[in-house]
Enzyme design. Structure first.
Site, PDB file in Angstrom:
ATOM      1  N   HIS A  47       0.837  -1.194   0.000  1.00  0.00           N
ATOM      2  CA  HIS A  47       0.000   0.000   0.000  1.00  0.00           C
ATOM      3  C   HIS A  47       0.868   1.237   0.000  1.00  0.00           C
ATOM      4  CE1 HIS A  47      -0.111   1.414   4.432  1.00  0.00           C
ATOM      5  NE2 HIS A  47       0.927   0.627   4.280  1.00  0.00           N
ATOM      6  N   CYS A 100       3.787   5.423   5.641  1.00  0.00           N
ATOM      7  CA  CYS A 100       3.868   4.223   6.477  1.00  0.00           C
ATOM      8  C   CYS A 100       5.311   3.730   6.535  1.00  0.00           C
ATOM      9  CB  CYS A 100       2.974   3.130   5.895  1.00  0.00           C
ATOM     10  SG  CYS A 100       2.960   1.598   6.862  1.00  0.00           S
ATOM     11  N   GLN A 118      -7.239  -2.624   9.771  1.00  0.00           N
ATOM     12  CA  GLN A 118      -8.455  -1.857   9.962  1.00  0.00           C
ATOM     13  C   GLN A 118      -9.506  -2.356   8.969  1.00  0.00           C
ATOM     14  OE1 GLN A 118      -7.794   2.466  10.509  1.00  0.00           O
ATOM     15  NE2 GLN A 118      -5.625   1.927  10.632  1.00  0.00           N
ATOM     16  N   SER A 141      -5.894   5.688   9.729  1.00  0.00           N
ATOM     17  CA  SER A 141      -4.484   6.023   9.500  1.00  0.00           C
ATOM     18  C   SER A 141      -4.291   7.094   8.443  1.00  0.00           C
ATOM     19  CB  SER A 141      -3.708   4.773   9.065  1.00  0.00           C
ATOM     20  OG  SER A 141      -3.731   3.808  10.088  1.00  0.00           O
ATOM     21  N   HIS A 144      -5.272   5.475   1.512  1.00  0.00           N
ATOM     22  CA  HIS A 144      -4.360   4.487   0.935  1.00  0.00           C
ATOM     23  C   HIS A 144      -4.758   4.167  -0.502  1.00  0.00           C
ATOM     24  CE1 HIS A 144      -3.739   2.809   5.182  1.00  0.00           C
ATOM     25  NE2 HIS A 144      -4.944   3.348   5.286  1.00  0.00           N
TER      26      HIS A 144
END
Length: 150
Positions: A47, A100, A118, A141, A144
């Site tokens: 991702h 990330c 998630q 977060s 993505h």
């Protein structure tokens, strides 16, 4: 020619004396043949994450304090999608741009099962086919793009 997916080999159990299958890359083993479609319980994905001020932790290895809006993050992500669709390397874009820590691995998250990510991320990943890329996916977060790789 083997009927096994890449990375899998057939072995004989020293304990049970029967055949089993082993994947050296993932270090998984199974008694069942690991043919196509036999692993709906796990997927592998990469991702590219773009965080925003509303992210649960608005900082990353690249920026100590992220101040961009969610809309700005989505615009950035749309630009990455265009680059990838134009032939750019997903892994290289993730390596340079993802917020990330998986960026160091080109965004690769390895294999994961249900309940490990998630919910929105999990649902999007499991819905993709191998080598298929998602559109923007929002989680706590950030936003993505996901590439299912296994």
């Amino acid at each position: 020619m083997s009927d096994l997916p890449d990375g899998w080999v057939k072995k004989i159990s020293k304990t049970h004396g029967k055949e089993y299958y082993y994947n050296a890359e993932t270090q998984e083993s199974t008694w069942e043949h690991p043919g196509p479609g036999t692993r709906p319980d796990k997927v592998r994905a990469s991702h590219l994450l773009v965080k925003h001020v509303g992210s649960r932790r608005p900082s990353s290895w690249k920026e100590a304090k992220i101040t961009r809006s969610r809309e700005e993050a989505l615009e950035i992500l749309d630009g990455f999608i265009e680059q990838i669709e134009g032939g750019a390397s997903f892994a290289e874009l993730a390596r340079v741009n993802s917020d990330c820590s998986s960026a160091k691995n080109g965004g690769d998250l390895g294999f994961f099962g249900k309940g490990q990510m998630q919910k929105a991320f999990e649902e999007a990943t499991f819905a993709l086919q191998v080598d298929e890329m998602s559109g923007p996916v929002s989680t706590d977060s950030g936003v993505h793009i996901i590439l299912r790789t296994g």
